[in-house]
Write a protein that holds these residues in place. Structure first.
Motif, PDB file in Angstrom:
ATOM      1  N   SER A   1       0.852  -1.180   0.000  1.00 57.11           N
ATOM      2  CA  SER A   1       0.000   0.000   0.000  1.00 57.11           C
ATOM      3  C   SER A   1       0.891   1.235   0.000  1.00 57.11           C
ATOM      4  CB  SER A   1      -0.902   0.009   1.239  1.00 57.11           C
ATOM      5  OG  SER A   1      -1.708   1.157   1.262  1.00 57.11           O
ATOM      6  N   GLY A   2       0.522   2.241  -0.769  1.00 55.86           N
ATOM      7  CA  GLY A   2       1.309   3.463  -0.826  1.00 55.86           C
ATOM      8  C   GLY A   2       0.975   4.399   0.322  1.00 55.86           C
ATOM      9  N   GLN A   3       1.430   5.616   0.192  1.00 54.63           N
ATOM     10  CA  GLN A   3       1.217   6.632   1.218  1.00 54.63           C
ATOM     11  C   GLN A   3       1.114   7.989   0.537  1.00 54.63           C
ATOM     12  OE1 GLN A   3       4.513   7.663   3.975  1.00 54.63           O
ATOM     13  NE2 GLN A   3       3.074   7.198   5.611  1.00 54.63           N
ATOM     14  N   ILE A   4       0.338   8.873   1.141  1.00 54.69           N
ATOM     15  CA  ILE A   4       0.243  10.252   0.678  1.00 54.69           C
ATOM     16  C   ILE A   4       0.659  11.154   1.823  1.00 54.69           C
ATOM     17  CG2 ILE A   4      -1.311  12.092  -0.115  1.00 54.69           C
ATOM     18  CD1 ILE A   4      -3.049   9.840  -1.358  1.00 54.69           C
ATOM     19  N   LEU A   5       1.546  12.095   1.530  1.00 57.66           N
ATOM     20  CA  LEU A   5       1.950  13.103   2.501  1.00 57.66           C
ATOM     21  C   LEU A   5       1.341  14.437   2.092  1.00 57.66           C
ATOM     22  CD1 LEU A   5       5.781  12.332   2.781  1.00 57.66           C
ATOM     23  CD2 LEU A   5       3.901  11.328   4.092  1.00 57.66           C
ATOM     24  N   ILE A   6       0.703  15.110   3.037  1.00 55.82           N
ATOM     25  CA  ILE A   6       0.182  16.453   2.816  1.00 55.82           C
ATOM     26  C   ILE A   6       0.917  17.358   3.796  1.00 55.82           C
ATOM     27  CG2 ILE A   6      -1.833  17.972   2.850  1.00 55.82           C
ATOM     28  CD1 ILE A   6      -3.550  15.440   2.325  1.00 55.82           C
ATOM     29  N   CYS A   7       1.722  18.248   3.268  1.00 59.58           N
ATOM     30  CA  CYS A   7       2.543  19.114   4.111  1.00 59.58           C
ATOM     31  C   CYS A   7       1.684  20.218   4.703  1.00 59.58           C
ATOM     32  CB  CYS A   7       3.687  19.689   3.284  1.00 59.58           C
ATOM     33  SG  CYS A   7       4.642  18.389   2.456  1.00 59.58           S
ATOM     34  N   VAL A   8       1.783  20.386   6.029  1.00 61.09           N
ATOM     35  CA  VAL A   8       0.892  21.327   6.711  1.00 61.09           C
ATOM     36  C   VAL A   8       1.625  22.372   7.544  1.00 61.09           C
ATOM     37  CG1 VAL A   8      -1.096  19.761   6.725  1.00 61.09           C
ATOM     38  CG2 VAL A   8       0.532  19.697   8.631  1.00 61.09           C
ATOM     39  N   GLY A   9       2.964  22.340   7.555  1.00 61.54           N
ATOM     40  CA  GLY A   9       3.690  23.360   8.299  1.00 61.54           C
ATOM     41  C   GLY A   9       5.191  23.204   8.195  1.00 61.54           C
ATOM     42  N   GLY A  10       5.881  24.326   8.180  1.00 61.48           N
ATOM     43  CA  GLY A  10       7.333  24.322   8.123  1.00 61.48           C
ATOM     44  C   GLY A  10       7.843  23.886   6.763  1.00 61.48           C
ATOM     45  N   HIS A  11       9.109  23.457   6.732  1.00 61.95           N
ATOM     46  CA  HIS A  11       9.744  22.998   5.505  1.00 61.95           C
ATOM     47  C   HIS A  11      10.435  21.670   5.757  1.00 61.95           C
ATOM     48  CE1 HIS A  11       9.236  27.244   4.458  1.00 61.95           C
ATOM     49  NE2 HIS A  11       9.197  26.805   3.204  1.00 61.95           N
ATOM     50  N   GLY A  12      10.382  20.808   4.756  1.00 61.10           N
ATOM     51  CA  GLY A  12      10.983  19.489   4.903  1.00 61.10           C
ATOM     52  C   GLY A  12      11.565  18.988   3.599  1.00 61.10           C
ATOM     53  N   TRP A  13      12.045  17.763   3.656  1.00 62.24           N
ATOM     54  CA  TRP A  13      12.625  17.086   2.496  1.00 62.24           C
ATOM     55  C   TRP A  13      11.903  15.779   2.238  1.00 62.24           C
ATOM     56  CZ3 TRP A  13      15.773  19.811  -0.366  1.00 62.24           C
ATOM     57  CH2 TRP A  13      16.613  20.761   0.194  1.00 62.24           C
ATOM     58  N   TYR A  14      11.843  15.410   0.962  1.00 61.12           N
ATOM     59  CA  TYR A  14      11.375  14.093   0.547  1.00 61.12           C
ATOM     60  C   TYR A  14      12.332  13.616  -0.532  1.00 61.12           C
ATOM     61  CZ  TYR A  14       8.928  10.407  -1.866  1.00 61.12           C
ATOM     62  OH  TYR A  14       8.625   9.203  -2.442  1.00 61.12           O
TER      63      TYR A  14
ATOM     64  N   LYS B   1      11.511   2.995  -2.307  1.00 54.24           N
ATOM     65  CA  LYS B   1      12.365   3.304  -1.159  1.00 54.24           C
ATOM     66  C   LYS B   1      12.535   4.821  -1.080  1.00 54.24           C
ATOM     67  CE  LYS B   1      16.790   1.918   0.850  1.00 54.24           C
ATOM     68  NZ  LYS B   1      18.028   1.134   0.592  1.00 54.24           N
ATOM     69  N   HIS B   2      12.313   5.391   0.108  1.00 54.99           N
ATOM     70  CA  HIS B   2      12.302   6.837   0.277  1.00 54.99           C
ATOM     71  C   HIS B   2      12.548   7.217   1.733  1.00 54.99           C
ATOM     72  CE1 HIS B   2       8.320   5.581   1.525  1.00 54.99           C
ATOM     73  NE2 HIS B   2       8.239   6.722   2.195  1.00 54.99           N
ATOM     74  N   TRP B   3      12.691   8.512   1.980  1.00 60.60           N
ATOM     75  CA  TRP B   3      12.738   9.063   3.332  1.00 60.60           C
ATOM     76  C   TRP B   3      12.136  10.468   3.292  1.00 60.60           C
ATOM     77  CZ3 TRP B   3      15.238  13.577   4.716  1.00 60.60           C
ATOM     78  CH2 TRP B   3      16.163  14.082   3.813  1.00 60.60           C
ATOM     79  N   HIS B   4      11.781  11.001   4.471  1.00 55.16           N
ATOM     80  CA  HIS B   4      11.290  12.365   4.582  1.00 55.16           C
ATOM     81  C   HIS B   4      11.590  12.904   5.963  1.00 55.16           C
ATOM     82  CE1 HIS B   4       7.480  10.180   5.824  1.00 55.16           C
ATOM     83  NE2 HIS B   4       7.865   9.425   4.824  1.00 55.16           N
ATOM     84  N   GLY B   5      11.657  14.220   6.071  1.00 53.71           N
ATOM     85  CA  GLY B   5      11.951  14.842   7.363  1.00 53.71           C
ATOM     86  C   GLY B   5      12.083  16.343   7.231  1.00 53.71           C
ATOM     87  N   ALA B   6      12.473  16.977   8.328  1.00 50.08           N
ATOM     88  CA  ALA B   6      12.568  18.434   8.405  1.00 50.08           C
ATOM     89  C   ALA B   6      13.874  18.940   7.796  1.00 50.08           C
ATOM     90  CB  ALA B   6      12.487  18.880   9.864  1.00 50.08           C
ATOM     91  N   VAL B   7      13.871  20.203   7.400  1.00 50.22           N
ATOM     92  CA  VAL B   7      15.121  20.867   7.024  1.00 50.22           C
ATOM     93  C   VAL B   7      15.938  21.062   8.299  1.00 50.22           C
ATOM     94  CG1 VAL B   7      14.126  21.999   4.978  1.00 50.22           C
ATOM     95  CG2 VAL B   7      14.117  23.199   7.187  1.00 50.22           C
ATOM     96  N   LYS B   8      17.185  21.483   8.165  1.00 48.74           N
ATOM     97  CA  LYS B   8      18.111  21.578   9.304  1.00 48.74           C
ATOM     98  C   LYS B   8      17.674  22.561  10.386  1.00 48.74           C
ATOM     99  CE  LYS B   8      21.892  20.616   6.246  1.00 48.74           C
ATOM    100  NZ  LYS B   8      22.944  21.218   5.464  1.00 48.74           N
ATOM    101  N   ASN B   9      17.102  23.691   9.980  1.00 48.57           N
ATOM    102  CA  ASN B   9      16.863  24.764  10.947  1.00 48.57           C
ATOM    103  C   ASN B   9      15.393  25.115  11.168  1.00 48.57           C
ATOM    104  OD1 ASN B   9      16.446  25.827   8.456  1.00 48.57           O
ATOM    105  ND2 ASN B   9      17.816  27.582   8.682  1.00 48.57           N
ATOM    106  N   GLU B  10      14.495  24.220  10.796  1.00 51.21           N
ATOM    107  CA  GLU B  10      13.065  24.508  10.937  1.00 51.21           C
ATOM    108  C   GLU B  10      12.294  23.205  11.150  1.00 51.21           C
ATOM    109  OE1 GLU B  10       9.567  26.701   8.280  1.00 51.21           O
ATOM    110  OE2 GLU B  10      11.625  26.663   7.560  1.00 51.21           O
ATOM    111  N   ALA B  11      11.311  23.247  12.024  1.00 52.08           N
ATOM    112  CA  ALA B  11      10.445  22.081  12.219  1.00 52.08           C
ATOM    113  C   ALA B  11       9.566  21.890  10.985  1.00 52.08           C
ATOM    114  CB  ALA B  11       9.593  22.257  13.462  1.00 52.08           C
TER     115      ALA B  11
END
Length: 135
Positions: free
Chosen positions: A60-73, A96-106
């Motif tokens: 099963s896949g996944q959907i990400l909806i960004c709702v605040g700050g800045h991140g990486w995918y 295969k993937h990853w996601h998370g926040a930028v260095k200086n912001e949530a």
């Protein structure tokens, strides 16, 4: 980062520290279950610099909806994509993937998934400080 600051990243509930999945994250994250009827929806908030390991959603896949700050995918073999509030990412099964926040912001995103029979996550290696530092 103080909890009160993290609560202001988005309009969705911050939830609890993501202890269950902490071994698969570099840094601290928080998770809040918003819905588990048919479609699972979690709000996931990453402290600055926090990211999850490379991983694969099987079945099963996944959907990400960004709702605040800045991140990486990033998907394996592709350039990382900078994310901002309002961006939507569809992650097909078996990618295969990853996601998370930028260095200086949530960063906060809603993670939507449809549980199908034997769907599962396979957690892989961490995103190294060297890989992350190049972004």
């Amino acid at each position: 980062m103080e909890r009160i600051e993290l609560e202001n990243i988005s309009d969705f509930a911050l939830g609890d520290e993501n202890i269950a999945f902490a071994p698969y994250f570099i840094g601290k994250s928080y998770i809040s279950l918003l819905n588990d009827n048919e479609i699972r929806i979690h709000n996931v908030t990453f402290e600055p610099g926090c990211r999850n390991n490379w991983h694969i959603h099987h079945g099963s896949g996944q959907i990400l909806i960004c709702v605040g700050g800045h991140g990486w995918y990033q998907e394996t073999g592709k350039e990382a994509r900078l994310l901002k509030s309002g961006d939507v990412v569809y992650i097909a099964p078996e990618i295969k993937h990853w996601h998370g926040a930028v260095k200086n912001e949530a960063f906060s995103h809603l993670a939507l998934s449809v549980p199908i029979g034997s769907s599962s996550n396979e957690w892989c290696e961490a995103v190294t400080h060297e890989e992350y530092g190049k972004l």
